[in-house]
Design a protein around this motif. Structure first.
Motif, mmCIF file in Angstrom:
data_model
loop_
_atom_site.group_PDB
_atom_site.id
_atom_site.type_symbol
_atom_site.label_atom_id
_atom_site.label_comp_id
_atom_site.label_asym_id
_atom_site.label_seq_id
_atom_site.Cartn_x
_atom_site.Cartn_y
_atom_site.Cartn_z
ATOM 1 N N ARG A 1 -6.727 5.206 -11.441
ATOM 2 C CA ARG A 1 -5.824 4.219 -10.859
ATOM 3 C C ARG A 1 -6.588 3.543 -9.729
ATOM 4 O O ARG A 1 -7.008 4.216 -8.779
ATOM 5 C CB ARG A 1 -4.579 4.886 -10.302
ATOM 6 C CG ARG A 1 -3.615 3.905 -9.672
ATOM 7 C CD ARG A 1 -2.429 4.632 -9.085
ATOM 8 N NE ARG A 1 -1.384 3.710 -8.727
ATOM 9 C CZ ARG A 1 -0.261 4.098 -8.158
ATOM 10 N NH1 ARG A 1 -0.041 5.360 -7.901
ATOM 11 N NH2 ARG A 1 0.660 3.213 -7.849
ATOM 12 N N PRO B 1 -5.373 0.674 -3.818
ATOM 13 C CA PRO B 1 -4.609 -0.535 -3.496
ATOM 14 C C PRO B 1 -5.467 -1.702 -3.027
ATOM 15 O O PRO B 1 -5.236 -2.834 -3.415
ATOM 16 C CB PRO B 1 -3.665 -0.070 -2.390
ATOM 17 C CG PRO B 1 -3.509 1.386 -2.616
ATOM 18 C CD PRO B 1 -4.820 1.859 -3.167
ATOM 19 N N MET C 1 8.392 -7.020 -7.845
ATOM 20 C CA MET C 1 7.378 -6.127 -7.335
ATOM 21 C C MET C 1 7.946 -4.704 -7.283
ATOM 22 O O MET C 1 9.090 -4.514 -6.882
ATOM 23 C CB MET C 1 6.956 -6.580 -5.938
ATOM 24 C CG MET C 1 5.793 -5.803 -5.390
ATOM 25 S SD MET C 1 5.249 -6.265 -3.723
ATOM 26 C CE MET C 1 5.199 -8.017 -3.750
ATOM 27 N N ASN C 2 7.146 -3.721 -7.680
ATOM 28 C CA ASN C 2 7.657 -2.353 -7.714
ATOM 29 C C ASN C 2 7.757 -1.765 -6.301
ATOM 30 O O ASN C 2 7.051 -2.196 -5.380
ATOM 31 C CB ASN C 2 6.813 -1.481 -8.655
ATOM 32 C CG ASN C 2 5.433 -1.174 -8.122
ATOM 33 O OD1 ASN C 2 5.271 -0.844 -6.954
ATOM 34 N ND2 ASN C 2 4.438 -1.271 -8.976
ATOM 35 N N TYR D 1 1.213 -1.586 5.473
ATOM 36 C CA TYR D 1 -0.053 -2.245 5.778
ATOM 37 C C TYR D 1 0.161 -3.426 6.730
ATOM 38 O O TYR D 1 -0.541 -3.576 7.728
ATOM 39 C CB TYR D 1 -0.720 -2.708 4.477
ATOM 40 C CG TYR D 1 -2.060 -3.374 4.662
ATOM 41 C CD1 TYR D 1 -3.225 -2.621 4.763
ATOM 42 C CD2 TYR D 1 -2.163 -4.761 4.725
ATOM 43 C CE1 TYR D 1 -4.458 -3.233 4.931
ATOM 44 C CE2 TYR D 1 -3.388 -5.378 4.888
ATOM 45 C CZ TYR D 1 -4.534 -4.612 4.990
ATOM 46 O OH TYR D 1 -5.758 -5.220 5.157
ATOM 47 N N TYR E 1 -1.435 4.289 -2.543
ATOM 48 C CA TYR E 1 -0.034 3.938 -2.737
ATOM 49 C C TYR E 1 0.811 5.138 -2.302
ATOM 50 O O TYR E 1 0.332 6.288 -2.326
ATOM 51 C CB TYR E 1 0.260 3.649 -4.210
ATOM 52 C CG TYR E 1 -0.394 2.403 -4.735
ATOM 53 C CD1 TYR E 1 0.173 1.153 -4.514
ATOM 54 C CD2 TYR E 1 -1.575 2.478 -5.475
ATOM 55 C CE1 TYR E 1 -0.420 0.000 -5.011
ATOM 56 C CE2 TYR E 1 -2.183 1.328 -5.972
ATOM 57 C CZ TYR E 1 -1.604 0.100 -5.733
ATOM 58 O OH TYR E 1 -2.191 -1.038 -6.221
ATOM 59 N N THR F 1 -5.094 -5.079 -5.049
ATOM 60 C CA THR F 1 -4.265 -6.102 -4.413
ATOM 61 C C THR F 1 -5.050 -7.108 -3.590
ATOM 62 O O THR F 1 -4.488 -8.103 -3.143
ATOM 63 C CB THR F 1 -3.219 -5.452 -3.477
ATOM 64 O OG1 THR F 1 -3.928 -4.781 -2.428
ATOM 65 C CG2 THR F 1 -2.315 -4.503 -4.215
ATOM 66 N N LEU G 1 3.842 0.055 0.300
ATOM 67 C CA LEU G 1 2.447 -0.060 0.726
ATOM 68 C C LEU G 1 2.251 -1.332 1.553
ATOM 69 O O LEU G 1 1.693 -1.285 2.655
ATOM 70 C CB LEU G 1 1.511 -0.093 -0.491
ATOM 71 C CG LEU G 1 0.117 -0.668 -0.235
ATOM 72 C CD1 LEU G 1 -0.768 0.351 0.440
ATOM 73 C CD2 LEU G 1 -0.496 -1.186 -1.499
ATOM 74 N N LEU G 2 2.689 -2.473 1.024
ATOM 75 C CA LEU G 2 2.496 -3.746 1.718
ATOM 76 C C LEU G 2 3.246 -3.789 3.047
ATOM 77 O O LEU G 2 2.736 -4.312 4.046
ATOM 78 C CB LEU G 2 2.916 -4.910 0.819
ATOM 79 C CG LEU G 2 2.025 -5.129 -0.409
ATOM 80 C CD1 LEU G 2 2.616 -6.217 -1.307
ATOM 81 C CD2 LEU G 2 0.601 -5.470 -0.008
ATOM 82 N N ASP H 1 6.752 0.997 -5.021
ATOM 83 C CA ASP H 1 5.514 1.621 -4.547
ATOM 84 C C ASP H 1 4.641 0.590 -3.829
ATOM 85 O O ASP H 1 4.170 0.803 -2.715
ATOM 86 C CB ASP H 1 4.780 2.210 -5.763
ATOM 87 C CG ASP H 1 3.816 3.317 -5.423
ATOM 88 O OD1 ASP H 1 4.019 4.012 -4.408
ATOM 89 O OD2 ASP H 1 2.860 3.511 -6.203
ATOM 90 N N ARG H 2 4.466 -0.532 -4.470
ATOM 91 C CA ARG H 2 3.646 -1.612 -3.901
ATOM 92 C C ARG H 2 4.341 -2.238 -2.694
ATOM 93 O O ARG H 2 3.699 -2.593 -1.704
ATOM 94 C CB ARG H 2 3.360 -2.655 -4.975
ATOM 95 C CG ARG H 2 2.377 -3.705 -4.536
ATOM 96 C CD ARG H 2 2.039 -4.609 -5.692
ATOM 97 N NE ARG H 2 1.286 -5.739 -5.221
ATOM 98 C CZ ARG H 2 0.271 -6.262 -5.858
ATOM 99 N NH1 ARG H 2 -0.112 -5.763 -7.014
ATOM 100 N NH2 ARG H 2 -0.369 -7.291 -5.378
ATOM 101 N N GLN H 3 5.669 -2.380 -2.754
ATOM 102 C CA GLN H 3 6.413 -2.962 -1.632
ATOM 103 C C GLN H 3 6.253 -2.114 -0.369
ATOM 104 O O GLN H 3 6.023 -2.657 0.715
ATOM 105 C CB GLN H 3 7.905 -3.063 -1.979
ATOM 106 C CG GLN H 3 8.242 -4.221 -2.868
ATOM 107 C CD GLN H 3 9.732 -4.259 -3.159
ATOM 108 O OE1 GLN H 3 10.361 -3.235 -3.438
ATOM 109 N NE2 GLN H 3 10.304 -5.458 -3.088
#
Length: 165
Positions: free
Chosen positions: A78, A81, A1-2, A12, A143, A85, A8-9, A4-6
């Motif tokens: 884009r 998220p 997982m990149n 969140y 993101y 997701t 964000l998650l 950026d997404r990590q």
């Protein structure tokens, strides 16, 4: 997982673990734009009354930032998220492009132009821009890279407008 997404998650999940945090983030997301409308109005008025030499800069940098963000969003898409997701956004939002964040870019541009009026204007705007940026990610609307792109555009447009000072 990149990364950026990590990030964000992580943000969140940190918020959604506790109902009180969810309420706070919702309040901050909904209150960010009205705060900056009033703040920017005060900045323009203060420049008009006390720093007429800075008025063109105060008007041009945020306007240029808004235009640059709008153009970039038309040229690229884009998914937000929550759309990409499956997260539930903490505030209702359209499924339009998330890159760059218009709220973050505008907040940073207003904070940057506030600096010409001194720390009494700059520090609260800087704090609000940081909060705005964080809650846009924590709520699942952006993101972190959307926020950084908005900051980068605000910096670039502010630098371009500097000769107006």
């Amino acid at each position: 997982m990149n990364p950026d997404r990590q990030l964000l998650l992580y943000m969140y999940r940190t918020v959604t673990r506790y109902p009180g945090r969810i309420r706070l983030v919702r309040l901050l997301v909904r209150g960010g734009a009205p705060f900056f409308y009033v703040w920017y109005g005060a900045v323009v008025l203060a420049a008009l009354l006390n720093r007429r030499d800075a008025l063109a800069f105060v008007l041009a940098a945020p306007a240029g930032t808004f235009l640059a963000v709008s153009l970039l969003r038309r040229l690229s898409f884009r998914p937000r998220p929550f759309a990409a997701t499956g997260l539930d956004p903490l505030v209702p939002h359209r499924e339009d492009s998330s890159l760059p964040s218009r709220h973050a870019a505008s907040a940073w541009a207003i904070a940057l132009v506030s600096s010409v009026l001194g720390p009494a204007f700059f520090l609260p705007a800087l704090t609000a821009a940081l909060i705005t940026s964080g809650v846009r990610v924590a709520s699942g609307l952006h993101y972190p890279s959307d926020i950084l792109a908005g900051l980068g555009l605000a910096l670039l447009c502010t630098l371009v407008a500097l000769p107006l000072l």
